[in-house]
Design a protein around this motif. Structure first.
Motif, PDB file in Angstrom:
ATOM      1  N   MET A 208       0.833  -1.203   0.000  1.00 48.01           N
ATOM      2  CA  MET A 208       0.000   0.000   0.000  1.00 48.01           C
ATOM      3  C   MET A 208       0.870   1.255   0.000  1.00 48.01           C
ATOM      4  N   GLU A 209       1.987   1.223   0.719  1.00 46.70           N
ATOM      5  CA  GLU A 209       2.888   2.372   0.726  1.00 46.70           C
ATOM      6  C   GLU A 209       3.465   2.616  -0.665  1.00 46.70           C
ATOM      7  N   ALA A 211       1.939   1.908  -3.386  1.00 44.15           N
ATOM      8  CA  ALA A 211       0.842   2.458  -4.189  1.00 44.15           C
ATOM      9  C   ALA A 211       0.628   3.933  -3.905  1.00 44.15           C
ATOM     10  N   ARG A 212       0.913   4.351  -2.677  1.00 44.97           N
ATOM     11  CA  ARG A 212       0.705   5.754  -2.299  1.00 44.97           C
ATOM     12  C   ARG A 212       1.568   6.713  -3.123  1.00 44.97           C
ATOM     13  N   GLN A 214       2.442   6.385  -6.255  1.00 47.95           N
ATOM     14  CA  GLN A 214       2.250   6.293  -7.706  1.00 47.95           C
ATOM     15  C   GLN A 214       2.122   7.693  -8.277  1.00 47.95           C
ATOM     16  N   VAL A 242      -5.708   3.803  -3.681  1.00 44.60           N
ATOM     17  CA  VAL A 242      -5.048   5.103  -3.541  1.00 44.60           C
ATOM     18  C   VAL A 242      -5.643   6.111  -4.513  1.00 44.60           C
ATOM     19  N   ARG A 243      -5.908   5.686  -5.740  1.00 45.49           N
ATOM     20  CA  ARG A 243      -6.514   6.602  -6.710  1.00 45.49           C
ATOM     21  C   ARG A 243      -7.918   7.000  -6.264  1.00 45.49           C
ATOM     22  N   ARG A 246      -7.665   9.619  -3.517  1.00 43.07           N
ATOM     23  CA  ARG A 246      -7.157  10.888  -4.045  1.00 43.07           C
ATOM     24  C   ARG A 246      -8.284  11.746  -4.591  1.00 43.07           C
ATOM     25  N   GLN A 252      -7.196  13.652   5.727  1.00 46.42           N
ATOM     26  CA  GLN A 252      -6.182  12.615   5.603  1.00 46.42           C
ATOM     27  C   GLN A 252      -6.464  11.439   6.528  1.00 46.42           C
ATOM     28  N   ARG A 255      -8.970   9.278   4.856  1.00 47.45           N
ATOM     29  CA  ARG A 255      -8.353   8.589   3.715  1.00 47.45           C
ATOM     30  C   ARG A 255      -7.517   7.401   4.187  1.00 47.45           C
ATOM     31  N   ASP A 256      -6.727   7.617   5.239  1.00 54.24           N
ATOM     32  CA  ASP A 256      -5.912   6.528   5.776  1.00 54.24           C
ATOM     33  C   ASP A 256      -6.798   5.392   6.280  1.00 54.24           C
ATOM     34  N   LEU A 259      -7.927   3.323   3.351  1.00 51.58           N
ATOM     35  CA  LEU A 259      -6.857   2.465   2.838  1.00 51.58           C
ATOM     36  C   LEU A 259      -6.624   1.277   3.767  1.00 51.58           C
TER      37      LEU A 259
END
Length: 606
Positions: A208-209, A211-212, A214, A242-243, A246, A252, A255-256, A259
């Protein structure tokens, strides 16, 4: 719909070719039919409704199998006024698909011999029904002037289903002359690698990190030739998640949280690609969260190196509390459903329409039971504790004595219980956020360089209770100003950003509900010392509930009229007003007089 134990003689390539031919035929016929309906004026509201429901029924027949009656859970998912029509269409289609005429026509279109084995006839019927379902759904969802796109969408939609029903038996029926081609490598997000072998919390977090970070989509450079029409998106779940976040306007922390929900989904199901998610994965995810998932996980380093099987077995062996709350399960399931819908928009999910019905346990508690609200007696008992009444020393705040240390622990909690503000709002105050207007002391809750606010309604001015003034809070602020301080409570600023507490900077917009976590331990111990261990789990957030509860329950002599008007109570707490007139046609800074009168309705704590 097919019995996989039946002997198959039709080569895979022949079934696939028939399937695609059927798909093109159905799309063409449906497109022509819909165009005529629209152009000759015969398209009525009822006919459009029937077309839409027929598409849903066809999808059900493909996913649930040919049956005379619609699956109960699928029927229940329809609007009540549509159920009768759906039952009628289901019965009509069932009779049509099982009729000798339908099978004979499918055999003729496939140019198959009359003595075709029954098992092969089932294959052809499956392809014909599947093609019709895909075409119906594509024509319903896409504009008619994009018929070619509709056909391509339909082919994509049923490709996975075709491979599942035909491809799974391919090794037993494929001709020996057909070479075994290696599967194409999955297209994944740049920088992301699919996990092979053990899937652990640590390996998934690393994925996942990756992917963050990208890259964002490149911006159009102004040249016509540089325009991007088709954008390829990685099929991996991590990059898709992640997309998805976004595009969100959430803070945040939220969002976290989303994820993490996606990470847990991969951890418990083993699925890493969007195109591989199926309904049964959602069912398994929900069931595991409700019954076997420990309430606390991945806190210890050794737990992060366990697979899901090992983690669940460990929790059972240690007798850990398992099963997440209905609200938490709902949050997890809604996040995964949103992920699937985002994957559909990106083109990597074609055959799953997530059905959450029955997957979220019912929460039998009423809204006011979900979080304990402290009573007046609770807060008065708490503030008789030595932290506010006198302790042995700064290091022995829970031992009664003669020393009153008026620091961030002392003031912030008093401000919370006398204002109803959120902890992050008070812990992140600047010295300049305190003022006086017409003799009324107030705190101005507004975004600054340390923290943002939860929403637009959170920006407000809250008068100070007279008890705070008597205890010397204005003098505390004056001393901070004299020292040249920037943050009023620098010790309450998270350690990672505490260096910003002594200088000014650009205003932050992100809301962080964990701002002020450094206060937790001291207050928790105060609750435990004061309330016999605090069995109800009262916390700082309860202060806000206490203020709201107390003000809303104050009544005039008639027993029904509220002493504090709703508009004043919501202005104090930073709640959005429902009335458009009140919410829109008022000045931003509300008069302090009525708000001060409301604050003074809160009883003194000691």
């Amino acid at each position: 719909m097919l019995d996989q134990n039946l002997h198959m003689t039709l080569p895979e390539t022949e079934v696939a070719a028939f399937f695609k031919a059927e798909l093109r035929r159905c799309v063409s016929e449906l497109r022509q039919s819909r165009m005529i309906e629209r152009m000759d004026g015969s398209m009525t509201t009822e006919k459009a409704r029937r077309n839409r429901i027929e598409s849903l029924v066809l999808r059900g027949m493909v996913e649930d199998g040919l049956r005379q009656e619609m699956a109960p859970e699928r029927l229940a998912g329809l609007a009540e006024e549509d159920r009768g029509l759906a039952v009628e269409i289901q019965s009509d289609l069932y009779r049509e698909f099982l009729s000798p005429a339908f099978n004979q026509q499918a055999r003729l279109r496939a140019q198959a011999p009359e003595d075709l084995p029954a098992a092969d006839m089932l294959q052809l019927r499956w392809a014909a029904v599947g093609a019709r379902a895909a075409a119906s759904e594509a024509v319903e969802e896409l504009p008619l002037h994009r018929a070619e796109a509709a056909r391509n969408e339909a082919i994509s939609l049923l490709r996975g289903l075709m491979q599942e029903a035909v491809g799974e038996v391919a090794p037993r029926i494929a001709p020996a002359s057909m070479p075994n081609k290696p599967p194409a490598a999955p297209v994944v997000t740049e920088g992301v690698e699919l996990i092979e072998g053990r899937m652990t919390g640590r390996s998934l977090s690393a994925q996942m990190e990756a992917a963050r970070v990208q890259p964002e989509d490149a911006e159009f450079d102004g040249h016509a030739g540089s325009s991007v029409i088709e954008a390829a998106r990685g099929d991996d779940i991590a990059g898709t998640a992640v997309r998805m976040v976004r595009r969100s306007n959430a803070n945040q922390d939220t969002r976290d949280q989303k994820l993490k929900s996606v990470t847990v989904f991969m951890f418990l199901t083993g699925v890493q690609r969007m195109s591989e998610i199926r309904q049964h994965h959602l069912d398994h995810y929900s069931k595991t969260l409700a019954g076997r998932m420990p309430k606390i996980y991945w806190r210890k380093p050794e737990e992060q190196d366990l697979t899901s099987v090992e983690l669940l077995q460990r929790a059972e062996h240690l007798g850990q509390a398992c099963g997440l709350s209905p609200s938490t399960i709902e949050r997890h399931m809604n996040t995964v459903a949103a992920l699937v819908h985002h994957g559909r928009a990106e083109g990597n999910v074609t055959q799953l329409d997530p059905n959450l019905r029955g997957l979220i346990p019912e929460d039998t508690r009423s809204d006011d039971e979900k979080r304990e609200v402290p009573t007046l007696a609770d807060v008065q008992t708490l503030f008789r504790h030595s932290l506010w009444q006198g302790c042995k020393s700064r290091g022995r705040r829970h031992s009664p004595g003669q020393i009153v240390v008026k620091d961030h622990h002392y003031w912030i909690n008093l401000l919370l219980v006398y204002t109803g503000a959120r902890r992050s709002e008070i812990a992140g105050l600047l010295v300049d956020d305190l003022g006086v207007e017409e003799g009324i002391h107030f705190v101005s809750l507004r975004p600054n360089h340390l923290r943002g606010l939860k929403n637009r309604a959170s920006k407000r001015r809250v008068p100070l209770h007279s008890h705070l003034v008597e205890l010397g809070f204005p003098e505390f602020v004056a001393k901070a100003r004299k020292r040249g301080d920037v943050a009023l409570f620098p010790e309450a600023v998270p350690e990672a950003m505490r260096h910003l507490a002594h200088k000014r900077g650009e205003v932050r917009t992100a809301y962080d509900k964990k701002f002020g976590d450094v206060l937790d331990h001291m207050l928790r111990m105060s609750f435990e010392h004061s309330l016999d261990g605090n069995p109800r789990g009262l916390s700082a957030h309860g202060f806000r509930h206490y203020v709201n509860d107390h003000l809303i329950n104050l009544r005039q002599a008639d027993g029904s009229t509220q002493v504090v008007p709703e508009i004043d109570r919501k202005d104090l707490l930073g709640h959005q007003l429902n009335d458009t007139n009140h919410a829109t046609y008022r000045r931003a800074e509300k008069p302090l007089g009525p708000l001060s009168a409301a604050i003074e309705r809160l009883p003194r704590l000691f």
